[in-house]
Design an enzyme around this catalytic site. Structure first.
Site, PDB file in Angstrom:
ATOM      1  N   ASP A 242       0.805  -1.222   0.000  1.00  0.00           N
ATOM      2  CA  ASP A 242       0.000   0.000   0.000  1.00  0.00           C
ATOM      3  C   ASP A 242       0.835   1.269   0.000  1.00  0.00           C
ATOM      4  O   ASP A 242       0.329   2.352  -0.243  1.00  0.00           O
ATOM      5  CB  ASP A 242      -0.874   0.032   1.271  1.00  0.00           C
ATOM      6  CG  ASP A 242      -2.233  -0.601   1.040  1.00  0.00           C
ATOM      7  OD1 ASP A 242      -2.663  -0.665  -0.118  1.00  0.00           O
ATOM      8  OD2 ASP A 242      -2.856  -1.027   2.033  1.00  0.00           O
TER       9      ASP A 242
HETATM   10  C1  BGC Z   1      -2.627  -3.697   4.484  1.00  0.00           C
HETATM   11  C2  BGC Z   1      -2.413  -4.658   3.346  1.00  0.00           C
HETATM   12  C3  BGC Z   1      -1.116  -4.322   2.657  1.00  0.00           C
HETATM   13  C4  BGC Z   1       0.030  -4.252   3.640  1.00  0.00           C
HETATM   14  C5  BGC Z   1       1.320  -3.806   2.992  1.00  0.00           C
HETATM   15  C6  BGC Z   1      -1.443  -3.694   5.388  1.00  0.00           C
HETATM   16  O1  BGC Z   1      -1.609  -2.744   6.362  1.00  0.00           O
HETATM   17  O2  BGC Z   1      -3.786  -4.088   5.188  1.00  0.00           O
HETATM   18  O3  BGC Z   1      -3.470  -4.590   2.442  1.00  0.00           O
HETATM   19  O4  BGC Z   1      -0.881  -5.322   1.712  1.00  0.00           O
HETATM   20  O5  BGC Z   1      -0.283  -3.362   4.671  1.00  0.00           O
HETATM   21  O6  BGC Z   1       1.296  -2.480   2.617  1.00  0.00           O
END
Ligand code: BGC
Length: 811
Positions: free
Chosen positions: A483
């Site tokens: 993200d």
């Molecule tokens: C999110 C995931 C994401 C991960 C890496 C998490 O906080 O819920 O969807 O893949 O972070 O960024």
């Protein structure tokens, strides 16, 4: 250092001091009513949705931490204490908290009185039961007073902590005997209220927080408890609470037991009132009646235990490794259930008002949950798919109560669509239920444009096919799995969302990680098409997969490892050409587990590089070297201090990808080494560094660049749970559901020894015995099903057969 120990026989973690490095919590609830509960009795409850139907109030970011919960104060002369130690923090003579599967228990004592508290949510009703037993262990009569305390949340947890100009005037309660009713907003648009009840006569009550605490006091020294007498306050506005007072005489050796019920009740819209402004109490009375005696509580508790014992009997392992047995048989599967229920909504790190259900997250959560209750996984898949858009993209999140996509965050996370294939494929492989593929499912909840689920998957697949960049790799959009890799964001001002700012559909930035996903889930999509008899579609899909495979080798290979992405200027990310962020875990783990470069020897090279550059004592770091300055063109990833979160932290979620990839190339030693590094049963020994609960995974552990490497954060709600369970059960122990039946192909470390697995699958029980006479890491030499030799490693599935005795000889 440890702060407790595992009691495997009872499936409990026993915490022996209230002063754990962080609150160590548990989850109560299996369906709609949930409570978070810490080892000091902190936490809160909600019904279905932690934002919209919050029942009790909790203060995130509070000092002291973990304040507000379901508290019981015991006033024994001048001493006031709580069985969970908080909030009075009176030193206890003994303290023990047992977090079990769907329940928590305390055994504490002070000045010759012992208290045992059992808290759980029954399987059938929307309530939490607290049974508290008080025993006088002295030779003299004890006169003590028991006070209960919860603070109501005014339902919408977000509004509750912001809209004071309204909220201080809306609170309403009713008090009838020992039942305290919370009915804020019931007069207008709500048809639900909450109750707090005790199965005994009471000697007083309070429903106004100010009256209970007293001005300038807080819950550690409520004036009412100090004075030993409730005031009988009836809250009008301000902050309603529920407090019972019970005066108790305990003879020497005597025990008295009380049952408290915190319940959520609903009435039909046309039957809300008993009389003018008096709520219809029928559902409350039913609930109170049902849990009015210790025998009722025991019955409900037995039922809860039976529910969990059944679920946990679906996959069990007996190996020489206690830690593996413990994680597989108890805690890892338990966490999978919790992540399935909560997605990323409510934990001690997720406030319950921010992220609801994630499209990507919930699909992944399914992977570790689907074997437990496939029907619920089915329903979830349909819910998730209903928030997809007609062009195959998807809302990134949705709200569990409304099941509607969240337009604040919107769409544009280009990995999302492919996770729907992952989740659906796992469901169909588990159950053989192809009918789900023919279900009519809406787009953006609009039934007028509904198509079959299979058509949804096709659009997911084609979303990648139709959205490629200059290297013919998938466009990344706002972000892919990571993200925080925001290649189209270019945010320069604080307060802007890294994900939502900037042109979401950037036409250049590409993701090698999504390419890896496409290869893996494209093949799974082709298999689903085949199941429906659509061989042409399967063939088309495999052609596209092959094109992507070749593209990765051509434009996604960096010489020693896989590139991570291309930025908006088409510069490489995760390459030896970069100064910082030269190598990333995601593309290397996922491309290798998808089989890309295996036959060319490149996957092995990539995994060697991962070990060389990303390995550390506490896990495999997400990238190296850490970003030391903010990169406008990379976004949030470079906003974190080095060693934390997506900037070179150990993201536990993608450690299993590397471990799985190692099993794909047959390196059991290394696969297991990675498994152990983040495994709670192993990190328990360093709880003072790790800090989070030693029975569940956390999202992130600080990497080598951090101030305190090894420090964990964001426990419970992480895709790590599902992926680790897949890793250990399907790849290391090797029991993988395929469309044709269970495949058994373990990949274990040297010296792991023989082991047994029981697996319930499509209505049959498989008793599997694996022997490894030559102590190899991988390879099935012989497979016998009910005494008959079978070629390959798949136990063919026969409809109607209910038991399989399987012997696997590795070699
Ligand atoms: C999110 C995931 C994401 C991960 C890496 C998490 O906080 O819920 O969807 O893949 O972070 O960024």
């Amino acid at each position: 250092m440890k702060f407790g120990y595992f009691d495997d026989a009872n499936k409990e973690y026993v915490i022996t001091t209230p002063k754990t490095p962080l609150p160590w919590i548990n989850y109560l609830g299996t369906n709609d009513f949930f409570s978070l509960i810490s080892n000091t009795a902190g936490g809160y409850s909600f019904y279905k949705d932690a934002k919209l139907l919050r029942i009790t109030r909790f203060r995130y970011n509070n000092v002291p931490a973990d304040s507000n919960g379901k508290y019981y104060y015991i006033k024994d002369g001048d001493t006031i204490w709580n069985p969970g130690w908080m909030p009075s923090k009176t030193d206890l003579d003994s303290y023990e908290c047992r977090h079990g599967i769907g329940y928590s228990k305390w055994n504490s004592s002070k000045n010759g009185v012992s208290a045992s508290v059992l808290a759980f949510v029954p399987t059938d009703d929307a309530c939490e039961i607290n049974q508290i037993k008080l025993t006088n262990n002295t030779q003299s009569v004890k006169e003590i007073k028991l006070f209960s305390y919860v603070e109501w949340c005014l339902w919408n947890a977000d509004d509750d902590m912001k809209n004071f100009q309204r909220n201080f005037s809306t609170g309403e309660v009713e008090v009838i005997g020992s039942t305290l009713y919370h009915k804020t907003e019931y007069r207008e648009r709500r048809n639900h209220y909450a109750i707090y009840h005790v199965n005994s006569d009471i000697d007083g009550f309070d429903t106004s927080r100010d009256a209970f605490l007293g001005a300038y006091h807080d819950n550690h020294d409520p004036e009412v408890v100090t004075n030993g007498a409730c005031t009988g306050s009836v809250a009008h506005g301000w902050s309603p609470v529920a407090v019972h007072q019970i005066n108790i005489t305990l003879n020497p050796g005597e025990t008295k037991s009380f049952v408290f019920v915190l319940g959520y009740c609903e009435n039909p819209d046309n039957d809300k009132w008993e009389s003018k402004n008096v709520v219809n109490k029928a559902p409350a009375k039913k609930l109170i009646e049902k849990y009015s005696t210790d025998a009722d509580v025991e019955k409900a508790f037995d039922k809860l235990n039976e529910y969990w014992n059944n679920l946990l009997s679906i996959f069990t392992v007996e190996s020489a490794n206690d830690k593996v047995n413990r994680m597989v048989n108890i805690w890892n599967q338990y966490q999978c259930m919790v992540t399935f229920n909560m997605s990323r909504s409510a934990s001690y790190f997720e406030s319950g008002i921010g992220r609801g259900m994630g499209f990507r997250d919930s699909n992944q959560d399914l992977l570790g949950f689907v074997h437990l209750i496939p029907e619920r996984a089915r329903e979830r898949i349909i819910d998730i798919a209903s928030t997809q858009f007609e062009n195959g993209s998807a809302y990134h999140q949705y709200q569990p109560l409304t099941k509607r996509g969240n337009s604040d965050i919107g769409s544009g996370f280009n990995d999302d669509p492919l996770w729907l294939i992952a989740g659906t494929s796992a469901y169909v492989r588990e159950t053989g239920d192809v009918s789900i593929l023919k279900e009519m499912v809406p787009y953006d909840n609009d039934m007028s444009v509904a198509t079959t689920l299979m058509e949804h998957l096709k659009r997911s697949f084609d979303f990648t096919v139709n959205n490629k960049g200059p290297h013919k790799l998938p466009l990344i959009g706002r972000a892919d799995w990571n993200d925080c890799l925001n290649l189209n964001c270019f945010s320069e001002h604080p307060g802007e969302s890294f994900q939502c700012f900037g042109p979401s559909e950037g036409p250049v930035a590409e993701s090698v990680f999504i390419a890896g996903m496409f290869v893996k889930y494209g093949e799974e999509y082709a298999q689903l098409a085949e199941l429906l008899g659509d061989t042409a579609e399967a063939e088309r899909a495999r052609k596209e997969v092959k094109i992507m495979y070749d593209t990765v080798l051509e434009s996604g290979w960096d010489g020693e490892w896989f590139v991570r992405a291309y930025d908006a200027y088409s510069n490489k990310i995760g390459s030896k050409e970069c100064e910082e962020g030269k190598i990333f875990i995601e593309s290397n783990g996922f491309c290798s587990l998808a089989g890309i470069g295996v036959k060319e020897g490149l996957a092995e090279k990539a995994l060697d590089s991962v070990k060389k550059y990303l390995d550390c004592k506490y896990g495999v770091m997400i990238l190296q070297p850490a970003y030391t300055v903010y990169h406008l063109e990379l976004g949030e990833i470079s906003s974190y201090p080095p060693g934390y979160k997506e900037n070179a932290g150990i993201f536990c979620h993608n450690n299993p990808w590397v471990s799985i990839a190692e099993t794909v190339i047959g390196r059991g030693d290394r696969a297991f080494e990675i498994y152990k590094k983040t495994c709670p049963a192993y990190t328990e020994e360093i709880s003072e560094i790790h800090k989070t609960e030693p029975y569940v995974y956390c999202q992130m552990v600080a990497g080598n660049d951090a101030y305190i490497p090894g420090e964990g954060k964001n426990s419970w709600l992480t895709g790590t749970a599902a992926w680790t369970f897949c890793n250990i059960s399907q790849y290391i122990l090797g029991v993988y559901p395929t469309h044709k039946g269970l495949s058994i192909d373990p990949c274990v470390p040297h010296g792991f020894g023989d082991f047994k697995i029981t697996r319930k699958f499509r209505g049959a029980t498989y008793n599997i015995e694996v022997t490894n006479p030559s102590d190899v890491e991988k390879g099935v030499k012989e497979l016998y099903v009910d005494g008959c030799k079978v070629d390959g490693c798949i136990v063919p599935f026969t409809e109607g057969k209910t038991s399989y005795n399987v012997k696997v000889v590795m070699g």
